[in-house]
Design a protein around this motif. Structure first.
Motif, PDB file in Angstrom:
ATOM      1  N   ARG A  33       0.854  -1.191   0.000  1.00 46.80           N
ATOM      2  CA  ARG A  33       0.000   0.000   0.000  1.00 46.80           C
ATOM      3  C   ARG A  33       0.886   1.236   0.000  1.00 46.80           C
ATOM      4  O   ARG A  33       2.043   1.184   0.419  1.00 46.80           O
ATOM      5  N   PRO A  34       0.348   2.379  -0.420  1.00 43.02           N
ATOM      6  CA  PRO A  34       1.115   3.618  -0.313  1.00 43.02           C
ATOM      7  C   PRO A  34       1.346   4.002   1.154  1.00 43.02           C
ATOM      8  O   PRO A  34       0.514   3.717   2.024  1.00 43.02           O
ATOM      9  N   THR A  35       2.460   4.648   1.415  1.00 46.91           N
ATOM     10  CA  THR A  35       2.775   5.078   2.777  1.00 46.91           C
ATOM     11  C   THR A  35       1.715   6.032   3.310  1.00 46.91           C
ATOM     12  O   THR A  35       1.357   5.986   4.489  1.00 46.91           O
ATOM     13  N   SER A  36       1.175   6.866   2.423  1.00 49.46           N
ATOM     14  CA  SER A  36       0.161   7.828   2.866  1.00 49.46           C
ATOM     15  C   SER A  36      -1.094   7.128   3.389  1.00 49.46           C
ATOM     16  O   SER A  36      -1.755   7.633   4.297  1.00 49.46           O
ATOM     17  N   THR A  37      -1.410   5.961   2.849  1.00 45.52           N
ATOM     18  CA  THR A  37      -2.578   5.214   3.330  1.00 45.52           C
ATOM     19  C   THR A  37      -2.365   4.782   4.775  1.00 45.52           C
ATOM     20  O   THR A  37      -3.260   4.917   5.611  1.00 45.52           O
ATOM     21  N   ARG A  40      -2.441   7.949   7.071  1.00 39.55           N
ATOM     22  CA  ARG A  40      -3.801   8.442   7.305  1.00 39.55           C
ATOM     23  C   ARG A  40      -4.583   7.513   8.221  1.00 39.55           C
ATOM     24  O   ARG A  40      -5.344   7.956   9.075  1.00 39.55           O
ATOM     25  N   GLU A  41      -4.405   6.218   8.051  1.00 34.69           N
ATOM     26  CA  GLU A  41      -5.127   5.262   8.894  1.00 34.69           C
ATOM     27  C   GLU A  41      -4.714   5.400  10.359  1.00 34.69           C
ATOM     28  O   GLU A  41      -5.554   5.367  11.250  1.00 34.69           O
ATOM     29  N   VAL A  42      -3.435   5.576  10.599  1.00 34.95           N
ATOM     30  CA  VAL A  42      -2.960   5.740  11.974  1.00 34.95           C
ATOM     31  C   VAL A  42      -3.491   7.050  12.556  1.00 34.95           C
ATOM     32  O   VAL A  42      -3.990   7.085  13.678  1.00 34.95           O
ATOM     33  N   ALA A  43      -3.437   8.132  11.789  1.00 35.42           N
ATOM     34  CA  ALA A  43      -3.918   9.427  12.268  1.00 35.42           C
ATOM     35  C   ALA A  43      -5.424   9.399  12.502  1.00 35.42           C
ATOM     36  O   ALA A  43      -5.920   9.971  13.477  1.00 35.42           O
TER      37      ALA A  43
END
Length: 84
Positions: A33-37, A40-43
């Motif tokens: 998966r992209p790092t941004s995914t 965002r999920e953690v945030a």
């Protein structure tokens, strides 16, 4: 957007990766998966110490007690105040 939405298993993998001390980029590589995914999920779920969270469980601790409706308040007021 590779893969669509995250599954519960993906969220568990993110949580275990965080518990193992992996950074977001490494977790994302393992999930393909992209790092941004992952970021965002953690945030979205309150930071690294709050994952995983089941759907629908977010509001339980912040819900307020229900308030009486306007009609119920009006009825209560009529019972208390004498008519003139």
């Amino acid at each position: 957007m590779p893969g669509g939405r995250l599954t519960y298993e993906d969220r568990q993998a993110i949580a275990s990766g965080l518990a193992d001390g992996l950074d977001y980029a490494e977790i994302a590589r393992r999930l393909a998966r992209p790092t941004s995914t992952v970021t965002r999920e953690v945030a979205r779920n309150g930071g690294p110490c709050r994952l995983p969270r089941r759907a629908g469980g977010a509001g339980g601790h912040t819900a307020r007690a229900p308030t009486p409706t306007g009609l119920a308040r009006a009825r209560a007021d009529r019972r208390i105040r004498p008519r003139t």
